[in-house]
Motif scaffolding. Structure first.
Motif, PDB file in Angstrom:
ATOM      1  N   ASP A   1      -6.228  12.949 -15.509  1.00 54.48           N
ATOM      2  CA  ASP A   1      -5.336  12.648 -14.384  1.00 54.48           C
ATOM      3  C   ASP A   1      -6.154  12.143 -13.201  1.00 54.48           C
ATOM      4  O   ASP A   1      -7.255  12.645 -12.934  1.00 54.48           O
ATOM      5  CB  ASP A   1      -4.576  13.906 -13.952  1.00 54.48           C
ATOM      6  CG  ASP A   1      -3.582  14.382 -15.003  1.00 54.48           C
ATOM      7  OD1 ASP A   1      -3.450  13.703 -16.040  1.00 54.48           O
ATOM      8  OD2 ASP A   1      -2.945  15.430 -14.780  1.00 54.48           O
ATOM      9  N   PHE A   2      -5.627  11.161 -12.487  1.00 52.55           N
ATOM     10  CA  PHE A   2      -6.306  10.707 -11.273  1.00 52.55           C
ATOM     11  C   PHE A   2      -5.274  10.255 -10.246  1.00 52.55           C
ATOM     12  O   PHE A   2      -4.142   9.905 -10.581  1.00 52.55           O
ATOM     13  CB  PHE A   2      -7.320   9.598 -11.561  1.00 52.55           C
ATOM     14  CG  PHE A   2      -6.724   8.309 -12.064  1.00 52.55           C
ATOM     15  CD1 PHE A   2      -6.430   7.259 -11.199  1.00 52.55           C
ATOM     16  CD2 PHE A   2      -6.462   8.129 -13.421  1.00 52.55           C
ATOM     17  CE1 PHE A   2      -5.889   6.072 -11.661  1.00 52.55           C
ATOM     18  CE2 PHE A   2      -5.924   6.936 -13.899  1.00 52.55           C
ATOM     19  CZ  PHE A   2      -5.633   5.906 -13.016  1.00 52.55           C
ATOM     20  N   ARG A   3      -5.689  10.284  -8.998  1.00 56.62           N
ATOM     21  CA  ARG A   3      -4.818   9.954  -7.859  1.00 56.62           C
ATOM     22  C   ARG A   3      -5.320   8.682  -7.185  1.00 56.62           C
ATOM     23  O   ARG A   3      -6.530   8.513  -6.994  1.00 56.62           O
ATOM     24  CB  ARG A   3      -4.816  11.114  -6.860  1.00 56.62           C
ATOM     25  CG  ARG A   3      -3.995  10.886  -5.589  1.00 56.62           C
ATOM     26  CD  ARG A   3      -4.140  12.083  -4.647  1.00 56.62           C
ATOM     27  NE  ARG A   3      -3.437  11.897  -3.386  1.00 56.62           N
ATOM     28  CZ  ARG A   3      -2.171  12.219  -3.166  1.00 56.62           C
ATOM     29  NH1 ARG A   3      -1.460  12.758  -4.139  1.00 56.62           N
ATOM     30  NH2 ARG A   3      -1.605  12.019  -1.988  1.00 56.62           N
ATOM     31  N   ILE A   4      -4.395   7.804  -6.816  1.00 57.23           N
ATOM     32  CA  ILE A   4      -4.732   6.575  -6.100  1.00 57.23           C
ATOM     33  C   ILE A   4      -4.315   6.722  -4.639  1.00 57.23           C
ATOM     34  O   ILE A   4      -3.181   7.102  -4.352  1.00 57.23           O
ATOM     35  CB  ILE A   4      -4.019   5.355  -6.716  1.00 57.23           C
ATOM     36  CG1 ILE A   4      -4.456   5.158  -8.171  1.00 57.23           C
ATOM     37  CG2 ILE A   4      -4.301   4.094  -5.907  1.00 57.23           C
ATOM     38  CD1 ILE A   4      -3.711   4.046  -8.890  1.00 57.23           C
ATOM     39  N   GLU A   5      -5.236   6.436  -3.735  1.00 61.52           N
ATOM     40  CA  GLU A   5      -4.917   6.437  -2.312  1.00 61.52           C
ATOM     41  C   GLU A   5      -5.296   5.086  -1.722  1.00 61.52           C
ATOM     42  O   GLU A   5      -6.383   4.572  -1.993  1.00 61.52           O
ATOM     43  CB  GLU A   5      -5.640   7.571  -1.583  1.00 61.52           C
ATOM     44  CG  GLU A   5      -5.140   8.952  -1.999  1.00 61.52           C
ATOM     45  CD  GLU A   5      -5.744  10.085  -1.181  1.00 61.52           C
ATOM     46  OE1 GLU A   5      -6.678   9.807  -0.394  1.00 61.52           O
ATOM     47  OE2 GLU A   5      -5.279  11.231  -1.322  1.00 61.52           O
TER      48      GLU A   5
ATOM     49  N   SER B   1       0.824  -1.212   0.000  1.00 66.09           N
ATOM     50  CA  SER B   1       0.000   0.000   0.000  1.00 66.09           C
ATOM     51  C   SER B   1       0.855   1.257   0.000  1.00 66.09           C
ATOM     52  O   SER B   1       0.481   2.280  -0.591  1.00 66.09           O
ATOM     53  CB  SER B   1      -0.937   0.001   1.213  1.00 66.09           C
ATOM     54  OG  SER B   1      -0.206   0.099   2.423  1.00 66.09           O
ATOM     55  N   GLN B   2       2.030   1.198   0.644  1.00 70.27           N
ATOM     56  CA  GLN B   2       2.899   2.370   0.687  1.00 70.27           C
ATOM     57  C   GLN B   2       3.500   2.694  -0.679  1.00 70.27           C
ATOM     58  O   GLN B   2       3.879   3.837  -0.939  1.00 70.27           O
ATOM     59  CB  GLN B   2       4.019   2.141   1.702  1.00 70.27           C
ATOM     60  CG  GLN B   2       3.533   2.044   3.130  1.00 70.27           C
ATOM     61  CD  GLN B   2       2.694   3.238   3.531  1.00 70.27           C
ATOM     62  OE1 GLN B   2       3.174   4.364   3.553  1.00 70.27           O
ATOM     63  NE2 GLN B   2       1.434   3.007   3.835  1.00 70.27           N
ATOM     64  N   LEU B   3       3.582   1.699  -1.538  1.00 71.53           N
ATOM     65  CA  LEU B   3       4.127   1.924  -2.876  1.00 71.53           C
ATOM     66  C   LEU B   3       3.098   2.521  -3.830  1.00 71.53           C
ATOM     67  O   LEU B   3       3.459   3.078  -4.869  1.00 71.53           O
ATOM     68  CB  LEU B   3       4.651   0.603  -3.447  1.00 71.53           C
ATOM     69  CG  LEU B   3       5.779  -0.054  -2.633  1.00 71.53           C
ATOM     70  CD1 LEU B   3       6.102  -1.431  -3.193  1.00 71.53           C
ATOM     71  CD2 LEU B   3       7.015   0.830  -2.633  1.00 71.53           C
ATOM     72  N   LEU B   4       1.822   2.398  -3.474  1.00 70.64           N
ATOM     73  CA  LEU B   4       0.761   2.913  -4.344  1.00 70.64           C
ATOM     74  C   LEU B   4       0.076   4.154  -3.784  1.00 70.64           C
ATOM     75  O   LEU B   4      -0.472   4.953  -4.548  1.00 70.64           O
ATOM     76  CB  LEU B   4      -0.296   1.826  -4.578  1.00 70.64           C
ATOM     77  CG  LEU B   4       0.153   0.553  -5.299  1.00 70.64           C
ATOM     78  CD1 LEU B   4      -1.031  -0.391  -5.491  1.00 70.64           C
ATOM     79  CD2 LEU B   4       0.782   0.874  -6.643  1.00 70.64           C
ATOM     80  N   ASP B   5       0.098   4.312  -2.477  1.00 64.07           N
ATOM     81  CA  ASP B   5      -0.636   5.408  -1.853  1.00 64.07           C
ATOM     82  C   ASP B   5      -0.096   6.768  -2.296  1.00 64.07           C
ATOM     83  O   ASP B   5       1.076   7.083  -2.091  1.00 64.07           O
ATOM     84  CB  ASP B   5      -0.542   5.293  -0.331  1.00 64.07           C
ATOM     85  CG  ASP B   5      -1.373   6.349   0.378  1.00 64.07           C
ATOM     86  OD1 ASP B   5      -2.483   6.641  -0.107  1.00 64.07           O
ATOM     87  OD2 ASP B   5      -0.914   6.876   1.408  1.00 64.07           O
ATOM     88  N   GLY B   6      -0.952   7.549  -2.934  1.00 63.84           N
ATOM     89  CA  GLY B   6      -0.594   8.910  -3.311  1.00 63.84           C
ATOM     90  C   GLY B   6      -0.088   9.084  -4.728  1.00 63.84           C
ATOM     91  O   GLY B   6       0.144  10.224  -5.155  1.00 63.84           O
TER      92      GLY B   6
END
Length: 577
Positions: A187-191, A84-89
């Motif tokens: 553009d979109f953001r993944i959290e 999750s830390q590799l994808l968050d943000g």
């Protein structure tokens, strides 16, 4: 599925063929990736406050787990913490393809991944980095809800009851040839967040909200899934070596830094043999200080240490204090971050509850180590946001102070701490101001001090028990002393200015409390009022503020910080007795 069928499916020959096929497909995928490389995205901080486009939630813990196989779920959650830390943000650019494996890379032991659960040939089997499919499932589900263009997706061969696969919203992944890929015309953001019991994936975008693509959803029938830890088919090639059953009660991990006697006593009362400790310093004959000697952890089998980092921190902080470094608070935060990172790597995967020293909290939160379980916080100070507000108010009263505006924590660190405190199960502290702030979930402890003397103090001198610092109420003390022509003693250096007390009748305090008849301490900030506790034990009257964290009593008058009129009235009342 019958046991004989399982024995045939998981034979050594079939497993070898599976691995050979996997290597061949990985090689083909590697060639394709080199020929047409995909971009790797990062956090550009452009869409942090954008509206949520889609969100997917799924349960982390399996209610059907038993004492034998729950460790696989615990391993899965640890793997999800890392991934999750590799994808968050990350923020994906318009019309560019997001690839699951491009951002995670090869999941292996070297990156911290552990044994988790994976569905293979109809069974849940233990495997390194097992459980990442829950993350890919959630990403695919959110992508469908956001109506993104799915470039690549693969179904699971078997459907677990209650999973997203039942709704045909799953996406299995296998390094590196089975990938999940999608894109969008914007553009979109993944959290990605892990709460105590849920995995939450959300997409954000500045674009207008879109309708979910419901056409892609079709119900699938769940299958009975065999489990290597509890199927009972010991003849199966994949059946793991059985170990004694683990207790179903969750264990706790205490991640501690500086020892407070109040916290030490509390932990001593709740710890169990199955719990573990992560401490700053191992017992040794070189360092004689009690600062890190947690008595609750003495002779405890499951204890790990960060000794080298703690010694290096102590050396640097002492050097900074000796030479008057202006960035000592910033240096402290940097070392807190280093120690938190090392502690996060040492947390046992079977620890479902943590008890954490506050200075490590924001960094553990950011690392993802707090997801998938509950945690309590040992609070030693007010939240940074509250401290800053106090210092700002004090600076407004005394704008000439060189120390009241000397350092403020960065906004991102304040945000991490606030979010972590909001998620905490309990806030544990002896500090009354902290307890009042978190009244709904605070667990108050009693300050520890020697028994209070029955004889009245014989001394008549007044003590200001701190250095000349604005945050310790030095300006208020100076004003009152000047107005009332007080003779008093000072404990500590003149940090505001070398001549700060000039014109006043002051003496340096030599540590002899028998000569003290009154303590005046109009502080704005006090985390650990040990001097005041010592004075309480000696029966000395005290005039202080709520910032000291001590309850009012016949012996202790408690005022609001900055209340000059109240302070003047209280001191005059003492002088007139």
């Amino acid at each position: 599925m019958e046991q004989e069928e399982l024995k045939e499916k998981h034979s050594f020959i079939r497993d070898s063929l599976f691995r050979s096929k996997m290597l061949a497909l990985s090689g083909i995928r590697l060639y394709k990736n080199l020929k047409a490389p995909l971009p790797k995205f990062q956090d550009d901080n452009q869409l942090c406050n954008a509206p949520i486009l889609a969100i997917s939630e799924s349960e982390l813990w399996n209610p059907n787990d038993n004492a034998k196989n729950w460790i696989l779920t615990a391993g899965k959650i640890e793997n999800l913490r890392i991934a999750s830390q590799l994808l968050d943000g990350i923020e994906v650019k318009a019309n560019q393809v997001f690839s699951f494996w491009k951002h995670l890379g090869n999941p292996n032991f070297g990156k911290g991944y552990v044994i988790g659960r994976e569905i293979r040939e109809g069974c849940v089997v233990p495997t390194i980095a097992g459980g990442l499919c829950q993350l890919s499932n959630a990403l695919y589900d959110a992508a469908l809800k956001a109506n993104l263009d799915i470039v690549e997706r693969h179904r699971h061969t078997k459907v677990i009851k209650g999973s997203l696969a039942e709704k045909d919203r799953d996406a299995t992944v296998k390094w590196n040839y089975i990938d999940l890929r999608f894109k969008a015309p914007f553009d979109f953001r993944i959290e990605v967040k892990l709460t105590a019991d849920k995995l939450i994936v959300s997409f954000k975008s500045a674009e207008a909200s879109v309708e979910s693509n419901a056409k892609r959803t079709a119900l699938r029938h769940s299958s009975l899934i065999n489990d290597c830890y509890s199927c009972g088919n010991v003849a199966c090639f994949k059946h793991p070596k059985q170990e004694p059953e683990k207790a179903e009660t969750a264990s706790s991990c205490f991640i501690l830094d500086e020892r407070w006697p109040e916290f030490d006593q509390y932990i001593q009362s709740i710890k169990r043999e199955s719990d573990s400790f992560i401490l700053p310093l191992a017992p040794n004959k070189v360092v004689s200080s009690d600062r890190y000697k947690w008595r609750a952890a003495q002779n405890h089998k499951k204890t790990r240490y960060n000794s080298l980092a703690s010694i290096a921190r102590a050396v640097q902080l002492r050097r900074a204090a000796k030479y008057g470094s202006s960035n000592i608070f910033e240096l402290q935060l940097k070392w807190d971050q280093k120690l938190a990172r090392k502690a996060a790597a040492k947390i046992p995967i079977d620890s479902q509850h943590l008890v954490i020293s506050q200075n490590l909290l924001p960094f553990l939160y950011k690392s993802g180590a707090l997801g998938g379980g509950t945690y309590d916080v040992l609070m030693t100070r007010l939240p940074m946001e509250s401290l800053h507000a106090k210092l700002d108010r004090a600076f407004a009263k005394h704008p000439g102070s060189p120390t009241l505006k000397d350092f403020r924590a960065p906004s991102y660190l304040i945000d991490w701490e606030n979010k972590a405190l909001n998620r905490a199960r309990k806030i544990i502290s002896p500090h009354q101001e902290i307890v009042n702030l978190f009244s709904a979930k605070a667990s108050p402890l009693n300050w520890q001090h020697d028994p209070i003397a029955t004889d009245k103090p014989k001394g008549r001198k007044i003590l200001f028990p701190a250095s000349a610092l604005g945050r310790k109420g030095a300006y208020e003390m100076k004003e009152i002393a000047s107005e009332l022509n007080l003779e008093f003693m000072v404990s500590g250096r003149s940090i505001e200015a070398a001549n700060f007390w000039d014109g006043l009748n002051t003496q340096s305090f030599d540590g002899d409390y028998d000569q003290i008849g009154l303590i005046i301490y109009p502080t704005y900030i006090e985390h650990q009022p040990r001097t005041i506790l010592k004075a309480i034990a000696k029966g000395i009257p005290i005039i202080t503020t709520t910032a000291c964290g001590i309850k009012a009593s016949e012996q202790v008058q408690v005022l609001s910080a900055g209340d000059r009129a109240g302070l003047l009235h209280a001191v005059q009342g003492y002088l007139n007795t």
